[in-house]
Design an enzyme around this catalytic site. Sequence first.
Site, PDB file in Angstrom:
ATOM      1  N   HIS A  35      51.214 -27.795   0.004  1.00 23.77           N
ATOM      2  CA  HIS A  35      50.247 -26.867   0.403  1.00 23.77           C
ATOM      3  C   HIS A  35      50.669 -26.427   1.785  1.00 23.77           C
ATOM      4  O   HIS A  35      51.056 -27.164   2.603  1.00 23.77           O
ATOM      5  CB  HIS A  35      48.963 -27.826   0.329  1.00 23.77           C
ATOM      6  N   HIS A  39      48.930 -25.360   5.273  1.00 22.83           N
ATOM      7  CA  HIS A  39      47.743 -25.625   6.033  1.00 22.83           C
ATOM      8  C   HIS A  39      47.574 -24.100   7.026  1.00 22.83           C
ATOM      9  O   HIS A  39      48.361 -23.989   7.736  1.00 22.83           O
ATOM     10  CB  HIS A  39      47.680 -26.716   6.883  1.00 22.83           C
TER      11      HIS A  39
END
Length: 138
Positions: A99, A101
């Site tokens: 992922h 951020h």
Amino acid sequence: MSPCVFCEIVRGNIPSTKVYEDEAALAFMDINPISYGHTLLIPKEHFTQVSQMDVEKYQALVKMVPELTKAIIETTGAAGLNVLQNNGRAAGQVVEHLHIHLIPRYEGDGLGFIWRPKPAQEKELSLLAQKIKGVLGK
Ligand code: 5GP
Ligand code: ZN
């Protein structure tokens, strides 16, 4: 093994507050934000770390970073934004589904960095660069 929380979000089995979605990527609000507007961008396919991705899949993931960043800054009025992607526990990765951020930053937000840069010797840097180049083989 417990199911991957972000795969479950992709499948719609865990709810998320979506910001953007296409065939390869999904962006949603972080449930435990570091700052106002903290957003996550993930590939729909499960990868743990960036080194597992090929160029096409990585490009499909990051292509929205500029536009998302612009929209988040415009919405939140942030003064800056960190694009951060942790690989491995030692780098602070908790959720093992890759992922990115997107962390809006505000003057005086106190988040700072705990990194402590130290000047390096040129010889040491050249040696390291040579080794990395060797592994790249380009
Ligand atoms: P990491 O430390 O692995 O780089 O970051 C994981 C991030 O995922 C954290 O910021 C955490 O708040 C967020 N997160 C963990 N579980 C969930 C969830 O179920 N929903 C959402 N929206 N964010 C989550
Ligand atoms: Zn996953």
